[in-house]
Design a protein around this motif. Structure first.
Motif, PDB file in Angstrom:
ATOM      1  N   ALA A 119       0.812  -1.225   0.000  1.00 28.61           N
ATOM      2  CA  ALA A 119       0.000   0.000   0.000  1.00 28.61           C
ATOM      3  C   ALA A 119       0.838   1.265   0.000  1.00 28.61           C
ATOM      4  N   ILE A 120       2.140   1.146   0.232  1.00 28.53           N
ATOM      5  CA  ILE A 120       2.967   2.345   0.405  1.00 28.53           C
ATOM      6  C   ILE A 120       3.135   3.153  -0.882  1.00 28.53           C
ATOM      7  N   PRO A 121       3.360   2.543  -2.064  1.00 32.23           N
ATOM      8  CA  PRO A 121       3.509   3.364  -3.279  1.00 32.23           C
ATOM      9  C   PRO A 121       2.305   4.281  -3.535  1.00 32.23           C
ATOM     10  N   ALA A 122       1.109   3.797  -3.286  1.00 34.27           N
ATOM     11  CA  ALA A 122      -0.075   4.639  -3.495  1.00 34.27           C
ATOM     12  C   ALA A 122      -0.095   5.797  -2.508  1.00 34.27           C
ATOM     13  N   LEU A 123       0.338   5.562  -1.263  1.00 38.23           N
ATOM     14  CA  LEU A 123       0.389   6.640  -0.278  1.00 38.23           C
ATOM     15  C   LEU A 123       1.440   7.675  -0.649  1.00 38.23           C
ATOM     16  N   VAL A 124       2.587   7.209  -1.177  1.00 43.44           N
ATOM     17  CA  VAL A 124       3.616   8.157  -1.609  1.00 43.44           C
ATOM     18  C   VAL A 124       3.085   9.010  -2.755  1.00 43.44           C
ATOM     19  N   ALA A 125       2.376   8.392  -3.698  1.00 44.86           N
ATOM     20  CA  ALA A 125       1.790   9.163  -4.797  1.00 44.86           C
ATOM     21  C   ALA A 125       0.789  10.179  -4.270  1.00 44.86           C
ATOM     22  N   ARG A 126      -0.029   9.783  -3.281  1.00 43.40           N
ATOM     23  CA  ARG A 126      -0.989  10.711  -2.680  1.00 43.40           C
ATOM     24  C   ARG A 126      -0.270  11.867  -1.982  1.00 43.40           C
ATOM     25  N   PHE A 127       0.851  11.545  -1.350  1.00 43.82           N
ATOM     26  CA  PHE A 127       1.627  12.603  -0.686  1.00 43.82           C
ATOM     27  C   PHE A 127       2.063  13.654  -1.691  1.00 43.82           C
ATOM     28  N   TYR A 128       2.635  13.228  -2.818  1.00 42.22           N
ATOM     29  CA  TYR A 128       3.093  14.205  -3.799  1.00 42.22           C
ATOM     30  C   TYR A 128       1.926  14.910  -4.486  1.00 42.22           C
ATOM     31  N   GLU A 129       0.790  14.235  -4.631  1.00 48.36           N
ATOM     32  CA  GLU A 129      -0.404  14.918  -5.114  1.00 48.36           C
ATOM     33  C   GLU A 129      -0.765  16.072  -4.183  1.00 48.36           C
ATOM     34  N   ASN A 130      -0.732  15.804  -2.873  1.00 49.27           N
ATOM     35  CA  ASN A 130      -1.092  16.849  -1.915  1.00 49.27           C
ATOM     36  C   ASN A 130      -0.101  18.007  -1.971  1.00 49.27           C
ATOM     37  N   VAL A 131       1.193  17.706  -2.072  1.00 45.04           N
ATOM     38  CA  VAL A 131       2.190  18.778  -2.170  1.00 45.04           C
ATOM     39  C   VAL A 131       1.907  19.630  -3.401  1.00 45.04           C
ATOM     40  N   GLY A 132       1.609  18.972  -4.532  1.00 42.69           N
ATOM     41  CA  GLY A 132       1.283  19.719  -5.742  1.00 42.69           C
ATOM     42  C   GLY A 132       0.054  20.587  -5.568  1.00 42.69           C
ATOM     43  N   ARG A 133      -0.951  20.049  -4.887  1.00 41.98           N
ATOM     44  CA  ARG A 133      -2.164  20.833  -4.646  1.00 41.98           C
ATOM     45  C   ARG A 133      -1.856  22.049  -3.764  1.00 41.98           C
ATOM     46  N   VAL A 134      -1.046  21.859  -2.728  1.00 38.67           N
ATOM     47  CA  VAL A 134      -0.718  22.977  -1.828  1.00 38.67           C
ATOM     48  C   VAL A 134      -0.098  24.124  -2.615  1.00 38.67           C
ATOM     49  N   TYR A 135       0.871  23.814  -3.475  1.00 35.27           N
ATOM     50  CA  TYR A 135       1.518  24.869  -4.249  1.00 35.27           C
ATOM     51  C   TYR A 135       0.545  25.516  -5.233  1.00 35.27           C
ATOM     52  N   ALA A 136      -0.250  24.689  -5.918  1.00 32.66           N
ATOM     53  CA  ALA A 136      -1.147  25.219  -6.948  1.00 32.66           C
ATOM     54  C   ALA A 136      -2.312  26.004  -6.357  1.00 32.66           C
ATOM     55  N   GLU A 137      -2.694  25.683  -5.119  1.00 28.20           N
ATOM     56  CA  GLU A 137      -3.799  26.393  -4.483  1.00 28.20           C
ATOM     57  C   GLU A 137      -3.371  27.723  -3.866  1.00 28.20           C
ATOM     58  N   THR A 138      -2.074  27.912  -3.677  1.00 25.73           N
ATOM     59  CA  THR A 138      -1.601  29.129  -3.014  1.00 25.73           C
ATOM     60  C   THR A 138      -2.099  30.402  -3.690  1.00 25.73           C
ATOM     61  N   PRO A 139      -2.077  30.503  -5.033  1.00 27.91           N
ATOM     62  CA  PRO A 139      -2.569  31.752  -5.644  1.00 27.91           C
ATOM     63  C   PRO A 139      -4.069  31.975  -5.495  1.00 27.91           C
ATOM     64  N   VAL A 140      -4.848  30.941  -5.166  1.00 23.69           N
ATOM     65  CA  VAL A 140      -6.312  31.085  -5.109  1.00 23.69           C
ATOM     66  C   VAL A 140      -6.845  30.887  -3.693  1.00 23.69           C
ATOM     67  N   LEU A 141      -5.982  30.951  -2.691  1.00 21.35           N
ATOM     68  CA  LEU A 141      -6.427  30.712  -1.318  1.00 21.35           C
ATOM     69  C   LEU A 141      -7.569  31.643  -0.927  1.00 21.35           C
ATOM     70  N   HIS A 142      -7.440  32.917  -1.277  1.00 22.31           N
ATOM     71  CA  HIS A 142      -8.478  33.878  -0.884  1.00 22.31           C
ATOM     72  C   HIS A 142      -9.818  33.549  -1.524  1.00 22.31           C
ATOM     73  N   ARG A 143      -9.793  33.009  -2.764  1.00 25.09           N
ATOM     74  CA  ARG A 143     -11.052  32.660  -3.431  1.00 25.09           C
ATOM     75  C   ARG A 143     -11.631  31.372  -2.870  1.00 25.09           C
ATOM     76  N   VAL A 144     -10.774  30.454  -2.452  1.00 26.42           N
ATOM     77  CA  VAL A 144     -11.261  29.241  -1.796  1.00 26.42           C
ATOM     78  C   VAL A 144     -12.055  29.615  -0.548  1.00 26.42           C
ATOM     79  N   VAL A 145     -11.532  30.585   0.211  1.00 28.80           N
ATOM     80  CA  VAL A 145     -12.228  31.037   1.420  1.00 28.80           C
ATOM     81  C   VAL A 145     -13.534  31.729   1.058  1.00 28.80           C
ATOM     82  N   ARG A 146     -13.469  32.670   0.119  1.00 31.83           N
ATOM     83  CA  ARG A 146     -14.666  33.446  -0.224  1.00 31.83           C
ATOM     84  C   ARG A 146     -15.761  32.579  -0.834  1.00 31.83           C
ATOM     85  N   ASP A 147     -15.377  31.483  -1.503  1.00 35.89           N
ATOM     86  CA  ASP A 147     -16.367  30.595  -2.118  1.00 35.89           C
ATOM     87  C   ASP A 147     -16.985  29.624  -1.121  1.00 35.89           C
ATOM     88  N   GLY A 148     -16.618  29.720   0.137  1.00 39.09           N
ATOM     89  CA  GLY A 148     -17.199  28.841   1.148  1.00 39.09           C
ATOM     90  C   GLY A 148     -16.717  27.405   1.063  1.00 39.09           C
TER      91      GLY A 148
END
Length: 342
Positions: A119-148
């Motif tokens: 099960a570990i390879p899938a968890l590692v892939a999920r980890f890097y997915e989350n890191v990618g999401r964190v970086y990509a969401e940074t420019p839209v954080l304020h809109r994520v909040v405003r959109d509820g």
């Protein structure tokens, strides 16, 4: 030790960014740390260390310019699309392998020995997915909040703690932790956070801009900064401190996960500050519920056990660490430091 209790009452959405006009002015002001000054262009021709330092600065300046362009491009995207693009880039990073990918797998085995190797390879892939999401969401954080798209569980715990006096919020870098700020600042509450700005100018500019926009009052981890934290707590304010830490060599300093407690860790600072100020300790963490969708969990206040111990600060720090380690184990693939050296 407390664990997150999921209440049956409806989750409370965050839909507002902090309004500077409603902020509490009775607490001390903070300032965003200045950027390092640009060296004169003549240093490029000076030779030796001056020229090397100047070349390093301008290389970093070019990276910052590229990062700014990407930030503006992603800021035009719908939040879910930006998040999903980041996840795709993260999966590609995991597929390339390398030392950090292997380190993430090794850390999963160490922190969660109950997880089968298959099960570990899938968890590692999920980890890097989350890191990618964190970086990509940074420019839209304020809109994520405003959109509820951010919801809260346990807001009443924070409100009850604030009614008693100062509060120290302790958390870890799980899911996208940046959403914790508007949870506490949306109604004018000032939130002071201990922030160690990234050395890289490209990240420093963006991170400090985003965090202050979301309402965080940054305090540097210096002697003066610690005195300022004491001042805030003595005035009955709210301070946030992350207690999972890594250094600039990507070594995980805390939580200990069975290792000796690092004497310089925030865990000890938090324990001492809580006893000195009488502040309520509130653990919190963030869980991802979908692309650019989150729930912020505010847990029960943490009762510190160290009063009768030979070393109260260490006993208290280990109690705080145990709560954070439990959250990290439950959300292992969402822990930002998973590919650091443990």
């Amino acid at each position: 030790m407390s664990r997150a209790v999921r209440l049956p009452d409806p989750a409370d959405p965050v839909t507002r960014l902090p309004d500077p006009a409603t902020r509490d002015r009775s607490l001390p002001p903070t300032t965003v740390p200045p950027e390092p000054p640009a060296p004169p262009l003549s240093d490029l021709l000076a030779g030796g260390e001056r020229a090397a330092a100047a070349r390093g600065y301008w290389r970093e300046w070019r990276k910052a310019a590229v990062a700014e362009v990407l930030f503006r491009l992603f800021s035009a995207l719908p939040p879910a699309l930006a998040s999903n693009l980041g996840a795709r880039l993260g999966r590609r990073r995991a597929a390339r392998g390398g030392a950090r990918v292997a380190r993430a797998a090794a850390n999963i085995r160490r922190i969660r020995p109950d997880i089968p190797d298959a099960a570990i390879p899938a968890l590692v892939a999920r980890f890097y997915e989350n890191v990618g999401r964190v970086y990509a969401e940074t420019p839209v954080l304020h809109r994520v909040v405003r959109d509820g798209r951010v919801r809260i569980e346990g807001r009443e715990r924070f409100e009850a703690a604030r009614a008693l006096g100062p509060v120290i919020l302790v958390g870890a870098h799980l899911a996208n932790w940046e959403f914790f700020s508007p949870v506490f600042t949306a109604k004018g509450e000032r939130l002071f956070g201990l922030v160690d700005p990234p050395r890289a100018l490209s990240r420093r500019r963006i991170i400090m801009r985003v965090r202050t926009r979301l309402g965080l009052d940054p305090i540097l981890p210096t002697r003066a900064g610690l005195r300022q934290i004491v001042q805030v707590l003595e005035a009955g304010g709210t301070v946030s401190m992350f207690c999972d830490e890594s250094d600039h060599q990507a070594r995980i300093l805390a939580p200990p996960f069975g290792r000796p407690l690092d004497p310089a860790a925030n865990l000890l600072r938090v324990a001492r500050l809580a006893r000195r100020s009488g502040a309520t300790l509130l653990p919190w963490h963030v869980e991802r519920t979908g692309p650019a969708r989150y729930t912020v969990w505010i847990q029960e206040p943490l009762e510190l056990p160290g009063a009768g111990a030979d070393d109260p600060a260490t006993a208290d720090a280990l109690a705080i660490a145990a709560v954070l380690e439990a959250r990290i184990r439950e959300n292992i693939a969402d822990w930002y430091m998973l590919d650091n050296r443990l």
